[in-house]
Design an enzyme around this catalytic site. Sequence first.
Site, PDB file in Angstrom:
ATOM      1  N   LYS A 142       7.804  54.996 -10.995  1.00  6.35           N
ATOM      2  CA  LYS A 142       7.287  53.865 -11.768  1.00  6.35           C
ATOM      3  C   LYS A 142       6.756  52.784 -10.833  1.00  6.35           C
ATOM      4  O   LYS A 142       5.816  52.066 -11.172  1.00  6.35           O
ATOM      5  CB  LYS A 142       8.386  53.305 -12.675  1.00  6.35           C
ATOM      6  CG  LYS A 142       7.915  52.204 -13.625  1.00  6.35           C
ATOM      7  CD  LYS A 142       8.881  52.017 -14.771  1.00  6.35           C
ATOM      8  CE  LYS A 142      10.157  51.359 -14.323  1.00  6.35           C
ATOM      9  NZ  LYS A 142       9.988  49.911 -14.025  1.00  6.35           N
TER      10      LYS A 142
ATOM     11  N   HIS B 257      21.164  60.139 -21.191  1.00  3.91           N
ATOM     12  CA  HIS B 257      19.974  59.295 -21.144  1.00  3.91           C
ATOM     13  C   HIS B 257      19.241  59.380 -22.471  1.00  3.91           C
ATOM     14  O   HIS B 257      19.319  60.393 -23.171  1.00  3.91           O
ATOM     15  CB  HIS B 257      19.043  59.739 -20.010  1.00  3.91           C
ATOM     16  CG  HIS B 257      19.462  59.222 -18.677  1.00  3.91           C
ATOM     17  ND1 HIS B 257      19.065  58.004 -18.201  1.00  3.91           N
ATOM     18  CD2 HIS B 257      20.264  59.752 -17.730  1.00  3.91           C
ATOM     19  CE1 HIS B 257      19.594  57.816 -17.003  1.00  3.91           C
ATOM     20  NE2 HIS B 257      20.327  58.855 -16.695  1.00  3.91           N
TER      21      HIS B 257
END
EC number: 4.1.1.31
Length: 933
Positions: A592, A158
């Site tokens: 999120k 990532h």
Amino acid sequence: MSLNTRANIIPEKNTPNEKDYPLREDIRLLGRMLGDTIRELEGETMFNLVETIRQTSVRFRRDQDEAAEHELDTILNHLSHKETIAVVRAFSYFSLLSNIAEDLHHNRRRRAHLRAGSPPQDGSVTLALQRVVKKGIDAEQLQNFFASALISPVLTAHPTEVQRRSILDYQLKIQRLLKERDRTQLTPNEMRHNEEDLRSAIQTLWQTRVLRSVRLTVQDEIENGLIYYHYTFLRQIPYIYAKLEDILERHMDKAAPRIASFLRIGSWIGGDRDGNPFVTHQIMLHAAERHSALILDFYISEVERIGQTMSLSERLIKVSSDLEGLASTAPGLPASRIDEPYRRVFLGIHARLIATSRHLGSSIRGCCQENNAEPYADSAEFVHDLDIVIRSLRQHRSDRLAQGALRDLRRAADVFGFHLAPLDMRQHSKIHEQVISELYEKNTRDDRNYLEMSRSERVEWLLAELRHPRSLVTSFSDFSDVTQGELRILKMAAEIQRRFGHAALPNYIISMATGVVHILEVALLLKEAGLLQFGDDPRSTVNIIPLFETIDDLRGCASVMDELFSLPDYRKLLLSRDNLQEVMLGYSDSNKDGGFVTSNWEIYKAEIELTRVFDRHGVRLRLFHGRGGTVGRGGGPSYQGILAQPPGSVSGQIRLTEQGEVIASKYTDPEIGRRNLETLVAATIESTLLDRDAVHYHAPHYHQIMEELSSSACAAYRDLVYKTPGFKQFFLESTPIREIAGLHIGSRPTSRKPSDKIEDLRAIPWVFSWSLNRTMIPGWYGFGTAVENFVQQAGNEQEALKQLQEMYRTWPFLQTLLSNMDMVLSKSDLGIASRYAELVTDPELRQSVFTSIRTEWELCMKWLFAITGYSELLQDNPTLARSIRIRTPYIDPLNHLQIELLRRYRSGDDDDTVRRAIHLTINGVATGLRNSG
């Protein structure tokens, strides 16, 4: 870390008898050497500049001195480009060297506890096994637990892993040299050599490029993931198994049988296609080949090494008939060693391993040698040969020789096989829909569009096609590039399983899964590749794993699985997968979507409901936790996190992602790596066999209160992020998100789509950006408002607070939630965050949004202290508090410099030096924070 011996930011409590004395000495030593390096290579003026900035930053941080803050601003705002680069590099290396000293001290303190004979600590397998034995769990129950368990950290690539391999290598060298000083009685001359080696390493580090010159490729990420096998996994995982067996043997007062291999490392690197167009079928094959090459190379080296020690002579010992038979098939030894049967056996094993590597297409040393040996059909044959050696040694009074390296090699062969690690495939559900839609269009005369059909109609058609023996694919060229790519991936998956075994590629993860239809779509694609079949004898060589990521999907996931298990064909299919279904829960996107409190609570509830559904259908559940390094992405201490799971949700089965810079911090050092792996094992044992969270059954009103808190927290979070006019602009301008996109720290784009909408932004750079500007919204926002509303609406504020305090004392879920938030708040800094907010060009927007952030931060602090009873952050974690206190004065100047550099860059100064300096500050702050993304 001081640049000279006169300055000292560390508190004066510093006697040789004080437990942290060695840490302080290491930090001073490394700081002095870095200072000397800067003086030698950059000059006295630069040295003095860096030291002035350091001392001023310490004064500001320690005393909240406004004059020091103004002085710091003045210095930093007037640096030349060249000075800026040097200062950024200096403070980045301060942080890096502090991290090295801190990691070494953690190991030092653990060893001190062991030497002193102290009781085993929480998170150790020793204490975990003591607890379960004390509860009355017998050896057979433990053996059954290990036989059915799976504990698997899964490495993922990532865009938050900012360390280069060269930097990691020098970290290890510096740590090794510090250990040498710590553990060895060095002579004065040896000490001088050690110091010179340290100075040389630091000087080389200073002259080594920190930033990558080009963006990482997926091949680079594969290689980066493999280095942790050399650093930690290949040797420490067998060590943990040996430790477990030895502990069990002591408790049982007799030889314990070998426990099943339940701890394995997984990987997404090279198989995760979600949003990464660079992961192709060739890349996936490359990953599988590199995995196999590494582990075969390791086996060959170990067999060579062990074989050289096996000089036992037939004139002095006896061997089993099985070993005699194995030795008779081995290549000949020199006449002088013809009486050494074990060496002959290891020579034969060595030859077969080289033949195996050639057969599997692995490019490793020794493969070009003349070799007529037969390759192993699979790793089980290799294990069988090692077992013959071990049994022969034990049967003929050579038990000790069957321990140590040979025992570890045998365990490694069982754990890693010839494939090293199971590689997961992952793709977004929307891509599967697109592919199936094309297959539908090419193979039916129906005028309807697949995507316009209802979900029930799609399920009906998918089930019919799954039962039908026909293939829907005749020629790849008939389809779009996207569909061709997906079909080639699955065809390659079948080839990888054929070459390296089913364990090499056992899982398929569906991102953004929302219904049964998404699972059946993947089943149909697997059928096309020959990896799955329905009908009279349903079976699959791949686990189909839905990933539920949004708040709504978490709320609906149990219903989805209930509907799926109601399909007779699918239930029969599960029997070929040991009646086990894996479900992945996404921490990052749910955070999120709904914020910190709601994400954690909805995942907790989802686990409860999934456990009930699976129990009702008689299906075994394995949860895969898709979490990141930060609290905002599900991070935090693994031991407490696993113990805080709902009762029955672990049951010996857990997978979890290890992402970004967390991989380096956990697994670069072998001792720390072993401790982290032990922690996972210990927590899983305790969570499964001790059922510690019984409060769930006795206090349902806890859940009612959490539901209220979650609802308020989610509303507060979404009001800020999704409903505040201009918030997107505030985010883009007050964080380095756009600059992160240009930093060469990952192969994937920062957004799933070519968009700057918050909804489309990947959760990783979202969290990374808030970490860099020290606001850290994803790790706390909404909690303060939630508690404030709950207490005010309760009527009796004192009684409401008492309820929350009772929940905190007795409920591991809330303890872990607040502990993680405590850590995030301790790393946040609204003073620095306000400076980032000044980058927002609209003054009214800046004032409005940041006022909301500050108000919520103050509420979080107020209620965190009220519920826990603490008067300061990290009051119950002095080790972490010390760590942050030491590192913060080196992070602060990097933040201040980053703000000034962003201002210059966005004002039109696009000099390459400015861009490089911004990227260096991103790297430096991430290094200092240690769990930034």
